[in-house]
Design a protein around this motif. Structure first.
Motif, PDB file in Angstrom:
ATOM      1  N   MET A  82       0.838  -1.191   0.000  1.00 48.74           N
ATOM      2  CA  MET A  82       0.000   0.000   0.000  1.00 48.74           C
ATOM      3  C   MET A  82       0.880   1.251   0.000  1.00 48.74           C
ATOM      4  O   MET A  82       1.755   1.427   0.830  1.00 48.74           O
ATOM      5  N   VAL A  83       0.669   2.123  -0.951  1.00 46.93           N
ATOM      6  CA  VAL A  83       1.463   3.344  -1.090  1.00 46.93           C
ATOM      7  C   VAL A  83       0.856   4.425  -0.195  1.00 46.93           C
ATOM      8  O   VAL A  83      -0.346   4.678  -0.237  1.00 46.93           O
ATOM      9  N   GLN A  84       1.724   5.045   0.615  1.00 50.65           N
ATOM     10  CA  GLN A  84       1.244   6.111   1.493  1.00 50.65           C
ATOM     11  C   GLN A  84       1.088   7.389   0.686  1.00 50.65           C
ATOM     12  O   GLN A  84       2.008   7.827  -0.009  1.00 50.65           O
ATOM     13  N   GLU A  85      -0.097   7.974   0.747  1.00 43.29           N
ATOM     14  CA  GLU A  85      -0.375   9.206   0.008  1.00 43.29           C
ATOM     15  C   GLU A  85       0.357  10.374   0.666  1.00 43.29           C
ATOM     16  O   GLU A  85       0.435  10.472   1.884  1.00 43.29           O
ATOM     17  N   GLU A  86       0.917  11.262  -0.154  1.00 42.33           N
ATOM     18  CA  GLU A  86       1.618  12.432   0.365  1.00 42.33           C
ATOM     19  C   GLU A  86       0.620  13.362   1.040  1.00 42.33           C
ATOM     20  O   GLU A  86      -0.448  13.651   0.508  1.00 42.33           O
ATOM     21  N   LYS A  87       1.006  13.834   2.214  1.00 43.30           N
ATOM     22  CA  LYS A  87       0.154  14.701   3.003  1.00 43.30           C
ATOM     23  C   LYS A  87      -0.013  16.051   2.302  1.00 43.30           C
ATOM     24  O   LYS A  87       0.947  16.639   1.827  1.00 43.30           O
ATOM     25  N   LYS A  88      -1.257  16.542   2.234  1.00 44.03           N
ATOM     26  CA  LYS A  88      -1.549  17.810   1.541  1.00 44.03           C
ATOM     27  C   LYS A  88      -1.745  18.981   2.503  1.00 44.03           C
ATOM     28  O   LYS A  88      -1.619  20.125   2.113  1.00 44.03           O
ATOM     29  N   ARG A  89      -2.105  18.689   3.746  1.00 37.46           N
ATOM     30  CA  ARG A  89      -2.382  19.730   4.738  1.00 37.46           C
ATOM     31  C   ARG A  89      -1.897  19.263   6.111  1.00 37.46           C
ATOM     32  O   ARG A  89      -1.796  18.088   6.369  1.00 37.46           O
ATOM     33  N   TYR A  90      -1.661  20.240   6.974  1.00 37.50           N
ATOM     34  CA  TYR A  90      -1.316  19.924   8.356  1.00 37.50           C
ATOM     35  C   TYR A  90      -2.589  19.655   9.153  1.00 37.50           C
ATOM     36  O   TYR A  90      -3.650  20.209   8.862  1.00 37.50           O
ATOM     37  N   SER A  91      -2.455  18.808  10.176  1.00 36.87           N
ATOM     38  CA  SER A  91      -3.600  18.462  11.029  1.00 36.87           C
ATOM     39  C   SER A  91      -3.972  19.650  11.916  1.00 36.87           C
ATOM     40  O   SER A  91      -3.206  20.605  12.061  1.00 36.87           O
ATOM     41  N   GLU A  92      -5.133  19.546  12.544  1.00 35.93           N
ATOM     42  CA  GLU A  92      -5.587  20.607  13.459  1.00 35.93           C
ATOM     43  C   GLU A  92      -4.590  20.811  14.596  1.00 35.93           C
ATOM     44  O   GLU A  92      -4.312  21.938  14.990  1.00 35.93           O
ATOM     45  N   GLU A  93      -4.039  19.707  15.122  1.00 29.72           N
ATOM     46  CA  GLU A  93      -3.070  19.802  16.227  1.00 29.72           C
ATOM     47  C   GLU A  93      -1.797  20.518  15.761  1.00 29.72           C
ATOM     48  O   GLU A  93      -1.249  21.360  16.473  1.00 29.72           O
ATOM     49  N   GLU A  94      -1.337  20.180  14.552  1.00 32.06           N
ATOM     50  CA  GLU A  94      -0.139  20.824  14.017  1.00 32.06           C
ATOM     51  C   GLU A  94      -0.390  22.307  13.764  1.00 32.06           C
ATOM     52  O   GLU A  94       0.453  23.155  14.083  1.00 32.06           O
ATOM     53  N   LEU A  95      -1.555  22.631  13.236  1.00 28.95           N
ATOM     54  CA  LEU A  95      -1.894  24.034  12.990  1.00 28.95           C
ATOM     55  C   LEU A  95      -1.978  24.813  14.304  1.00 28.95           C
ATOM     56  O   LEU A  95      -1.581  25.984  14.365  1.00 28.95           O
ATOM     57  N   LYS A  96      -2.475  24.161  15.349  1.00 25.28           N
ATOM     58  CA  LYS A  96      -2.573  24.810  16.663  1.00 25.28           C
ATOM     59  C   LYS A  96      -1.172  25.153  17.177  1.00 25.28           C
ATOM     60  O   LYS A  96      -0.952  26.239  17.724  1.00 25.28           O
ATOM     61  N   GLU A  97      -0.218  24.239  16.962  1.00 24.87           N
ATOM     62  CA  GLU A  97       1.176  24.486  17.366  1.00 24.87           C
ATOM     63  C   GLU A  97       1.718  25.725  16.654  1.00 24.87           C
ATOM     64  O   GLU A  97       2.340  26.590  17.267  1.00 24.87           O
ATOM     65  N   PHE A  98       1.470  25.828  15.339  1.00 20.16           N
ATOM     66  CA  PHE A  98       1.946  26.976  14.575  1.00 20.16           C
ATOM     67  C   PHE A  98       1.230  28.256  15.005  1.00 20.16           C
ATOM     68  O   PHE A  98       1.838  29.328  15.063  1.00 20.16           O
TER      69      PHE A  98
END
Length: 127
Positions: free
Chosen positions: A1-17
């Motif tokens: 199974m090929v892992q799809e490249e992430k297109k956006r940061y998660s809510e938790e990651e955005l909260k950190e930023f």
């Protein structure tokens, strides 16, 4: 199974930023206010009772210092605007996505330059 490249940061990651950006905004606004206060106090310089020659020297140094502080204030205002725009991108879900390539900007770059809109590769190509 090929892992799809992430297109956006998660809510938790955005909260950190968002926290990082707000800390930088607070520090920048505080520094800008300090500079504005310093500039307004410099306009009230108390050099009226000094001799003519030293007053001229002091006036020249004061003018140079005022110019430097004004330039710093302008850079800080621009930085604050860029940070505010980054907060808007967090809210609308486009934060961390390169405007040139559409790829996710690495977290390390965003931590160092939280207002950036480009991957380092895209920025270097623009030169």
């Amino acid at each position: 199974m090929v892992q799809e490249e992430k297109k956006r940061y998660s809510e938790e990651e955005l909260k950190e930023f968002e926290i990082l950006i707000n800390q930088k905004l607070d520090a920048s606004r505080s520094e800008l206010n300090y500079i504005k206060e310093t500039l307004s106090k410099r306009n009230d310089s108390g050099t009226d009772n000094t001799s003519g020659t030293s007053k001229l020297l002091e006036d020249g140094a004061d003018t140079s210092e005022r110019e430097n502080l004004s330039q710093l204030a302008a850079r800080l205002q621009k930085f604050i605007q860029q940070l505010d725009a980054a907060l808007v991108r967090i809210k609308n879900g486009t934060y961390g996505v390169c405007i040139d390539t559409g790829k996710l900007i690495p977290k390390e770059r965003l931590r160092a330059v939280p207002h950036t809109q480009q991957t380092i590769e895209a920025k270097l190509k623009r030169r």
